[in-house]
Design an enzyme around this catalytic site. Structure first.
Site, short mmCIF file in Angstrom:
data_model
loop_
_atom_site.label_atom_id
_atom_site.label_comp_id
_atom_site.label_asym_id
_atom_site.label_seq_id
_atom_site.Cartn_x
_atom_site.Cartn_y
_atom_site.Cartn_z
N ASP A 242 -71.23 -39.03 66.80
CA ASP A 242 -71.98 -40.20 67.26
C ASP A 242 -72.33 -41.16 66.13
OD1 ASP A 242 -73.21 -41.74 69.19
OD2 ASP A 242 -75.11 -40.66 69.08
N GLN B 253 -77.10 -50.94 56.98
CA GLN B 253 -76.13 -49.87 56.81
C GLN B 253 -76.48 -48.94 55.65
OE1 GLN B 253 -73.65 -48.96 58.94
NE2 GLN B 253 -74.80 -50.45 60.15
N HIS C 102 -71.79 -39.72 76.65
CA HIS C 102 -73.08 -39.58 75.97
C HIS C 102 -73.92 -40.86 75.97
CE1 HIS C 102 -71.13 -41.69 72.63
NE2 HIS C 102 -72.32 -41.81 72.08
N ASP C 103 -73.32 -42.02 76.15
CA ASP C 103 -74.07 -43.29 76.17
C ASP C 103 -73.82 -44.08 77.45
OD1 ASP C 103 -75.69 -43.44 73.91
OD2 ASP C 103 -74.06 -44.12 72.62
N HIS D 283 -72.63 -50.41 72.20
CA HIS D 283 -72.70 -49.31 73.16
C HIS D 283 -71.85 -49.63 74.39
CE1 HIS D 283 -76.39 -48.17 70.82
NE2 HIS D 283 -75.79 -47.00 70.96
N ASN D 284 -70.57 -49.49 74.23
CA ASN D 284 -69.62 -49.76 75.31
C ASN D 284 -68.60 -48.62 75.38
OD1 ASN D 284 -67.74 -50.29 73.18
ND2 ASN D 284 -68.53 -52.38 73.06
N ALA D 285 -67.61 -48.76 76.23
CA ALA D 285 -66.64 -47.69 76.44
C ALA D 285 -65.77 -47.43 75.21
CB ALA D 285 -65.76 -48.00 77.65
N VAL D 286 -65.59 -48.45 74.37
CA VAL D 286 -64.79 -48.25 73.15
C VAL D 286 -65.55 -47.33 72.19
CG1 VAL D 286 -63.54 -49.38 71.29
CG2 VAL D 286 -63.80 -50.54 73.48
N HIS D 287 -66.86 -47.52 72.09
CA HIS D 287 -67.67 -46.60 71.29
C HIS D 287 -67.55 -45.18 71.83
CE1 HIS D 287 -71.06 -44.62 69.38
NE2 HIS D 287 -71.66 -44.47 70.55
#
Length: 399
Positions: free
Chosen positions: A281, A332, A171-172, A131-135
Site C-alpha cells: 500500500d 514525500q 482495499h480502497d 485513490h483510484n483503480a490504477v492505485h
C-alpha cells in the site's frame, strides 16, 4: 444529502457557500454504493471486462506481453492501464487468479468473477488523482511480488493467495478522495456509523463484502467458509489504516527479534499477509523514480484538493493538504522517513536474502535523496506525520 449533514460544525458559514460549491461537495462525498441504484437492477457494470474487446490486437498483444513479466518490480501500471483501456485492475486480477490456479482450486464461476471484479473496478472513483483503480492495480501487482518472495511463497496456501490478492484489489474501494478527519469534522454518516475509528477502511471492507454477496462469487461455498473469508478480508483491509502503523511495526519487530515467526501457523501467515499488504500500500517510494514521482504528485494533488475544499468552507486545513505551504518534496521526505523506511527495513530483515528487497531499499534511498535536493530550505512535515502515528483517530490518504 444536503450540505448541513456534512457541515453542522460550520453552520455560520453555510449561507455564504454558493450553490455550485454545494453541488460539488455533495458530488465529492456521495459514496457511489449509497447513491447509485442497485447493480442487481442495473445489470453488469458498464466497464466490465467485455469492454476489452474494443481494443485492437496490437494493444492486447502489448498488454499480454506485460503480463508475462508481471512479477518484475519495474512493472509500469500506468502503461498497462492505457493498454487495457482503463481496465488494468480487472485484467490483472483475472490473470493472477489464473496463473495462481485460484479459479480451478475454488471452482469459481468465470461470469461471476468478471462481474465481481467489474463491480470493484467501477466503484473506485476515476476522478481521484490517487485513490483510484490504477492505485488498486498497482498495490495488487506489488502484493503479488511480495507473495512470490521465497520465505512466504513456500508456505502460503491457495486461501492465503486468494485473500491477499482480493484484499489488495479492494482495499480502497469507493474511496471519496478525502481523509478520515475530514469525514469526522463534517459529521459524515460513515464517521458516525464506524464511531470515528478506521472509518474509510471499514467502508472499503463492508463495500467489498456487499459486492461479494451481490455477485454471488462465493455462493457455492459452505456458509461458514464464505463468512470466514469475509472476516479475514476485513482483517487485512483494516490493517491498512495508517494510524495503526506503530502497532503492526512493533509486533513485526518483536517477531523478527525473537525469531519466532512460524509460517506453518495460519495466524502467523495471516499476520505476514497484513504486513505484506501494508508494504504494498505504501511502496510507491520504493519504485523507480519515474513511477514513484508520478504517484507522489498524484497523492499530493488529492491532498491539495481537500485543502482547497476546506478553505472554501472556512475550515481548518488538514495537515499536508495546504498547497501554499506543503510542497511535494517535503511531504514525500516526511512520508518516507516516518512511514515507509521503518516498515521496509523490517520487511528486508524478514525476506533476507532478497534481491527484490535490496532493489526496493536502493530505490528508496535514491528517491529520498532526490526529493531532498528538490526540497526548499526549512520545509518540515515531521510534526504532521508524527501526529498521524501517535493519534489513532487520524487517517492520512497516502496509503
Amino acid at each position: 444529502m444536503s450540505l448541513p449533514d456534512f457541515c453542522n460544525s460550520a453552520s455560520s458559514q453555510q449561507g455564504e457557500v454558493e450553490s455550485g460549491t454545494r453541488r460539488k461537495l455533495n458530488r465529492l462525498l456521495s459514496f457511489q454504493r449509497f447513491f447509485h441504484a442497485s447493480r442487481l437492477l442495473r445489470g453488469l457494470a458498464s466497464h466490465s471486462p467485455g469492454s476489452l474487446h474494443i481494443l485492437d490486437n496490437d494493444y492486447l498483444g502489448q498488454a499480454a506481453h506485460m503480463l508475462s513479466k508481471v512479477e518484475t518490480w519495474n512493472f509500469d501500471i500506468f502503461l498497462f492501464d492505457r493498454l487495457t483501456n482503463g481496465n488494468s485492475l480487472v485484467t490483472l486480477m483475472c490473470h493472477l487468479f489464473n496463473v495462481c490456479d485460484l479459479i480451478h482450486h475454488f471452482q469459481l464461476d468465470m461470469v461471476k468473477l468478471h462481474r465481481f471484479l467489474g463491480m470493484v473496478q467501477d466503484d473506485y472513483h476515476s476522478n481521484n488523482p490517487y485513490h483510484n483503480a490504477v492505485h488498486a492495480a498497482d498495490v495488487t501487482q506489488a502484493m503479488y511480488c511480495y507473495m512470490k518472495e521465497p520465505r512466504l511463497a513456500e508456505q502460503l496456501t491457495p486461501l492465503d493467495g486468494f485473500l491477499g490478492l482480493m484484499a489488495a484489489a479492494a482495499h480502497d474501494v469507493d474511496h471519496p478522495g478525502v481523509n478520515q478527519p475530514f469525514l469526522m469534522k463534517t459529521r459524515h454518516h460513515l464517521a458516525s456509523l464506524y464511531q470515528n475509528t478506521s472509518v474509510l477502511e471499514s467502508h472499503h471492507w463492508r463495500s467489498t463484502v456487499g459486492m461479494l454477496r451481490e455477485s454471488g462469487l462465493l455462493s457455492h461455498l459452505p456458509a461458514n467458509i464464505s463468512q470466514d473469508i469475509e472476516q479475514q478480508l476485513g482483517s487485512l483491509i483494516l490493517a491498512t489504516d495508517i494510524s495503526r502503523q506503530n502497532e503492526f511495526l512493533v509486533t513485526f519487530r518483536e517477531h523478527l527479534d525473537n525469531q519466532d515467526l512460524d509460517l506453518q501457523l495460519a495466524s502467523h501467515r495471516h499476520f505476514m499477509l497484513q504486513i505484506a499488504l501494508k508494504c504494498a500500500d505504501v511502496c510507491n517510494p520504493c519504485r523507480d523514480w519515474e513511477l514513484s514521482r508520478q504517484w507522489s504528485e498524484r497523492v499530493c494533488e488529492e491532498f491539495y484538493r481537500q485543502g482547497d475544499l476546506e478553505r472554501k468552507l472556512n475550515m481548518e486545513i488538514s495537515p499536508l493538504c495546504d498547497k501554499l505551504t506543503d510542497s511535494v518534496p517535503a511531504v514525500q521526505i516526511g512520508f518516507i522517513s516516518y512511514i515507509v523506511q521503518p516498515l521496509f527495513q523490517e520487511w528486508q530483515r524478514f525476506t533476507e536474502p532478497s534481491l527484490l528487497s535490496q532493489m526496493m531499499m536502493s530505490n528508496l534511498h535514491k528517491n529520498k535523496d532526490r526529493w531532498s535536493r528538490l526540497c526548499t530550505p526549512h520545509a518540515d512535515t515531521s510534526a504532521s506525520f508524527l501526529l498521524v502515528l501517535t493519534n489513532s483517530r487520524i487517517k492520512l490518504m497516502n496509503e
